[in-house]
Design a protein around this motif. Structure first.
Motif, mmCIF file in Angstrom:
data_model
loop_
_atom_site.group_PDB
_atom_site.id
_atom_site.type_symbol
_atom_site.label_atom_id
_atom_site.label_comp_id
_atom_site.label_asym_id
_atom_site.label_seq_id
_atom_site.Cartn_x
_atom_site.Cartn_y
_atom_site.Cartn_z
ATOM 1 N N GLU A 215 -3.490 9.832 -2.225
ATOM 2 C CA GLU A 215 -4.429 8.748 -2.512
ATOM 3 C C GLU A 215 -3.775 7.405 -2.216
ATOM 4 O O GLU A 215 -2.675 7.121 -2.686
ATOM 5 C CB GLU A 215 -4.871 8.794 -3.971
ATOM 6 C CG GLU A 215 -5.962 7.807 -4.280
ATOM 7 C CD GLU A 215 -6.542 7.995 -5.677
ATOM 8 O OE1 GLU A 215 -6.988 6.995 -6.240
ATOM 9 O OE2 GLU A 215 -6.538 9.125 -6.172
ATOM 10 N N LYS A 216 -4.457 6.597 -1.425
ATOM 11 C CA LYS A 216 -3.943 5.285 -1.052
ATOM 12 C C LYS A 216 -4.164 4.307 -2.209
ATOM 13 O O LYS A 216 -5.277 4.171 -2.721
ATOM 14 C CB LYS A 216 -4.684 4.799 0.196
ATOM 15 C CG LYS A 216 -4.153 3.543 0.797
ATOM 16 C CD LYS A 216 -4.850 3.338 2.133
ATOM 17 C CE LYS A 216 -4.846 1.919 2.564
ATOM 18 N NZ LYS A 216 -5.551 1.733 3.834
ATOM 19 N N GLU B 191 0.855 -1.181 0.000
ATOM 20 C CA GLU B 191 0.000 0.000 0.000
ATOM 21 C C GLU B 191 0.891 1.231 0.000
ATOM 22 O O GLU B 191 1.839 1.321 0.781
ATOM 23 C CB GLU B 191 -0.930 0.000 1.206
ATOM 24 C CG GLU B 191 -2.021 -1.035 1.099
ATOM 25 C CD GLU B 191 -3.070 -0.909 2.180
ATOM 26 O OE1 GLU B 191 -2.894 -0.099 3.116
ATOM 27 O OE2 GLU B 191 -4.070 -1.635 2.079
ATOM 28 N N VAL B 192 0.596 2.169 -0.910
ATOM 29 C CA VAL B 192 1.393 3.389 -1.047
ATOM 30 C C VAL B 192 0.468 4.591 -1.125
ATOM 31 O O VAL B 192 -0.733 4.452 -1.367
ATOM 32 C CB VAL B 192 2.297 3.327 -2.301
ATOM 33 C CG1 VAL B 192 3.274 2.171 -2.213
ATOM 34 C CG2 VAL B 192 1.473 3.238 -3.572
ATOM 35 N N LEU B 193 1.041 5.768 -0.941
ATOM 36 C CA LEU B 193 0.308 7.023 -1.096
ATOM 37 C C LEU B 193 0.915 7.815 -2.243
ATOM 38 O O LEU B 193 2.122 8.047 -2.277
ATOM 39 C CB LEU B 193 0.387 7.866 0.171
ATOM 40 C CG LEU B 193 -0.479 7.458 1.355
ATOM 41 C CD1 LEU B 193 -0.188 8.356 2.546
ATOM 42 C CD2 LEU B 193 -1.952 7.537 1.000
ATOM 43 N N ASP C 173 5.477 10.133 -6.596
ATOM 44 C CA ASP C 173 4.760 11.160 -5.857
ATOM 45 C C ASP C 173 5.535 12.477 -5.873
ATOM 46 O O ASP C 173 4.964 13.544 -6.115
ATOM 47 C CB ASP C 173 4.517 10.695 -4.419
ATOM 48 C CG ASP C 173 3.671 11.670 -3.627
ATOM 49 O OD1 ASP C 173 2.492 11.879 -3.999
ATOM 50 O OD2 ASP C 173 4.186 12.228 -2.634
ATOM 51 N N THR D 88 -3.091 0.307 -3.784
ATOM 52 C CA THR D 88 -2.558 -1.021 -3.511
ATOM 53 C C THR D 88 -1.844 -1.492 -4.761
ATOM 54 O O THR D 88 -2.442 -1.584 -5.832
ATOM 55 C CB THR D 88 -3.692 -1.998 -3.130
ATOM 56 O OG1 THR D 88 -4.355 -1.488 -1.976
ATOM 57 C CG2 THR D 88 -3.134 -3.367 -2.805
ATOM 58 N N SER E 92 7.189 4.515 -5.596
ATOM 59 C CA SER E 92 5.989 5.331 -5.389
ATOM 60 C C SER E 92 6.352 6.685 -4.793
ATOM 61 O O SER E 92 5.758 7.708 -5.144
ATOM 62 C CB SER E 92 4.970 4.600 -4.511
ATOM 63 O OG SER E 92 5.446 4.444 -3.204
ATOM 64 N N ARG F 8 7.873 0.881 -2.611
ATOM 65 C CA ARG F 8 7.705 2.110 -1.826
ATOM 66 C C ARG F 8 8.631 3.217 -2.325
ATOM 67 O O ARG F 8 8.244 4.383 -2.398
ATOM 68 C CB ARG F 8 7.944 1.824 -0.351
ATOM 69 C CG ARG F 8 6.805 1.060 0.271
ATOM 70 C CD ARG F 8 6.921 0.968 1.770
ATOM 71 N NE ARG F 8 5.751 0.279 2.295
ATOM 72 C CZ ARG F 8 5.785 -0.672 3.201
ATOM 73 N NH1 ARG F 8 6.933 -1.047 3.726
ATOM 74 N NH2 ARG F 8 4.681 -1.248 3.610
#
Length: 88
Positions: free
Chosen positions: A11-12, A5-7, A32, A14, A28, A25
């Motif tokens: 926004e979360k 799970e990342v942001l 981001d 999967t 992501s 991670r």
């Protein structure tokens, strides 16, 4: 297959894939950050357009790096040939 799970832009999401969780991670976080750079530069840009502009920026980087790698590989090959001729 790891699930992470990342942001991204708050926004979360999967992500399911073959990459280790830590690598997912890191990627992501990179994505981001790049999107946020675009949003900071163009404060009123809609998220979809920010994503597209970010994709173009990253694709441009990738294209340049591939060209650089091709040039380095060619240079190494040429240098290797020159050195090999010295030992003939």
């Amino acid at each position: 297959m790891p699930i992470t799970e990342v942001l991204i832009l708050g926004e979360k999401l999967t992500i399911k894939g073959d990459a280790p969780v830590q690598e997912t991670r890191e990627l992501s976080s990179y994505i981001d950050g790049r999107i946020r750079e675009v949003c900071d530069k163009y404060p009123n840009i809609p998220p979809k357009k920010a994503l597209i502009l970010t994709l173009f920026n990253v694709a441009e980087e990738l294209h340049k790096l591939r060209k650089d790698q091709e040039n380095i590989t060619r240079d190494i090959s040429e240098t290797t040939n020159i050195l090999a001729k010295l030992f003939d």
